[in-house]
Design a protein around this motif. Sequence first.
Motif, PDB file in Angstrom:
ATOM      1  N   GLU A   1       0.832  -1.207   0.000  1.00 36.81           N
ATOM      2  CA  GLU A   1       0.000   0.000   0.000  1.00 36.81           C
ATOM      3  C   GLU A   1       0.868   1.259   0.000  1.00 36.81           C
ATOM      4  O   GLU A   1       0.586   2.230  -0.723  1.00 36.81           O
ATOM      5  CB  GLU A   1      -0.912   0.001   1.222  1.00 36.81           C
ATOM      6  CG  GLU A   1      -2.035  -1.039   1.156  1.00 36.81           C
ATOM      7  CD  GLU A   1      -2.890  -1.031   2.406  1.00 36.81           C
ATOM      8  OE1 GLU A   1      -2.452  -0.437   3.420  1.00 36.81           O
ATOM      9  OE2 GLU A   1      -3.981  -1.606   2.383  1.00 36.81           O
ATOM     10  N   ASP A   2       1.912   1.254   0.810  1.00 41.34           N
ATOM     11  CA  ASP A   2       2.778   2.431   0.878  1.00 41.34           C
ATOM     12  C   ASP A   2       3.569   2.628  -0.409  1.00 41.34           C
ATOM     13  O   ASP A   2       3.864   3.761  -0.800  1.00 41.34           O
ATOM     14  CB  ASP A   2       3.730   2.316   2.066  1.00 41.34           C
ATOM     15  CG  ASP A   2       3.024   2.579   3.390  1.00 41.34           C
ATOM     16  OD1 ASP A   2       1.890   3.095   3.356  1.00 41.34           O
ATOM     17  OD2 ASP A   2       3.594   2.271   4.444  1.00 41.34           O
ATOM     18  N   MET A   3       3.918   1.549  -1.070  1.00 41.08           N
ATOM     19  CA  MET A   3       4.591   1.665  -2.361  1.00 41.08           C
ATOM     20  C   MET A   3       3.675   2.350  -3.372  1.00 41.08           C
ATOM     21  O   MET A   3       4.125   3.182  -4.167  1.00 41.08           O
ATOM     22  CB  MET A   3       5.021   0.281  -2.852  1.00 41.08           C
ATOM     23  CG  MET A   3       6.159  -0.338  -2.022  1.00 41.08           C
ATOM     24  SD  MET A   3       6.398  -2.110  -2.363  1.00 41.08           S
ATOM     25  CE  MET A   3       7.077  -2.037  -4.029  1.00 41.08           C
ATOM     26  N   ALA A   4       2.395   2.026  -3.327  1.00 38.76           N
ATOM     27  CA  ALA A   4       1.441   2.672  -4.227  1.00 38.76           C
ATOM     28  C   ALA A   4       1.331   4.166  -3.937  1.00 38.76           C
ATOM     29  O   ALA A   4       1.283   4.994  -4.848  1.00 38.76           O
ATOM     30  CB  ALA A   4       0.071   2.005  -4.103  1.00 38.76           C
ATOM     31  N   ARG A   5       1.312   4.521  -2.644  1.00 33.08           N
ATOM     32  CA  ARG A   5       1.240   5.943  -2.276  1.00 33.08           C
ATOM     33  C   ARG A   5       2.497   6.683  -2.731  1.00 33.08           C
ATOM     34  O   ARG A   5       2.442   7.846  -3.139  1.00 33.08           O
ATOM     35  CB  ARG A   5       1.077   6.091  -0.762  1.00 33.08           C
ATOM     36  CG  ARG A   5      -0.131   5.408  -0.146  1.00 33.08           C
ATOM     37  CD  ARG A   5      -1.445   5.996  -0.579  1.00 33.08           C
ATOM     38  NE  ARG A   5      -1.913   5.504  -1.882  1.00 33.08           N
ATOM     39  CZ  ARG A   5      -2.422   4.276  -2.073  1.00 33.08           C
ATOM     40  NH1 ARG A   5      -2.526   3.419  -1.075  1.00 33.08           N
ATOM     41  NH2 ARG A   5      -2.830   3.919  -3.269  1.00 33.08           N
TER      42      ARG A   5
END
Length: 477
Positions: A215-219
Amino acid sequence: MNEMNDTYRIESDLLGEREVPNAAYYGVHTLRAVENFQISGTTIATYPNLVIALAAIKEAAAQANAELGLLPEALRAAIAAACQEIREGRLHEQFVVDIIQGGAGTSTNMNANEVICNRALEIMGHQRGEYAYLHPNEHVNMAQSTNDVYPTALRIATFFAIGHLLDAMEVLRAAFDAKAVEFAGLLKLGRTQLQDAVPMTLGQEFSTYAVMLEEDMARLREASALIREVNLGATAIGTGITAHPDYAAKATAALSRITGVDLITAPNLVEATQDCGAFVQISGVLKRIAVKLSKTCNDLRLLSSGPRAGFGEINLPPMQAGSSIMPGKVNPVIPEVVNQIAFEVFGNDTAVTFAAEAGQLQLNAFEPVIAASLFRSFKHLTNGCATLAERCVKGITANPDRLRETIERSIALVTALNPIIGYKNATSVAAEAYASNATIREVVLARGLMTEAELEEALRPEALIQPRAYGPKPAGR
């Protein structure tokens, strides 16, 4: 030609003449900056992405000015050759000014101008400091200002840093995902507020760490789109003074080709020159990553605590002796160091926030501390993710006996029986089991609330870790 001897050459600026070491590729402006800003001890050379970005900008500017007929081809070629060497890693040691500096980054820009100029002079067959042939300001800095070069360099360097961090996060995500698969069949007790909760698998627990990273990689990818917008061509305050009308478009196009980053010219260069919102956004995403990494490391330390007086559900690979006085002690040093990286990132985000807010009118003079804070966060998070993956997560093992023991002894196991025997009975069973140090299974069977076959079915591992359909409760339960 500047006066020169075997050890130094004389260069001059607004404030007068200075002796510059003859071996140096930098010049008088850089020399003064080194003397003025002995602050952090960290030079801009510490962050190669920034140096490479500066060289790319100077090469793109030279290309644009040559295309516009403003820079002779011989000078363009020499500047480009020097820039290409720097982008390949040469002369980085000549970028000597402190990353923390006054002047909105002017010292960094001039350090780049002087190093590129003096190397280009050598390529042309001249001596360093012979600025009559090629000048740091007149030619290398043509149609530029620190106020568009520096923020553009920060954006490009940040884009590169995002790529490195994403690579490291993917290594860590894959490591957690592999452990989730490895531990998929190991039932354990979940916990909320550090109290016994309902069962889950160790694989489910580890899968959450992989998902959080994903999820943080997407952000982070979303935030990276913001920094593709640059103000190159804005010059001093965004009006483009001293630049050709077509310079901004040509320079940005050339910079995109050189860096491989799809850059666009900001629609309003006056706004773009003073606005640091993209850096605030990026810093916020880094803080988000740090928060969740630190939470994950807290979990790893708890789950591995012991080895005998703690949770003891997993084992972290031993990395080093843990005490100078207690023989045999091994500490969770890798999660601990990642926790500390997270604390630093929190502080760096605060610095970025204050620096972005402190800008006045047409320029933010505090971008150097924004740069220093962001680049430290990127560097340490990247190294932290790689270290956590390679020196901790990949070597984690489980303690199946301990996992089974906590499940069997758990009072919270009665939650699975709540839809069958009812909340009131379940509460009474839990209280009796706790008071008598018995298991839920023992109390339920002793009270005749369920048969042994019913109990076995209700407490099957598969039934404990996922939704299931229940029929109506029998009367009296």
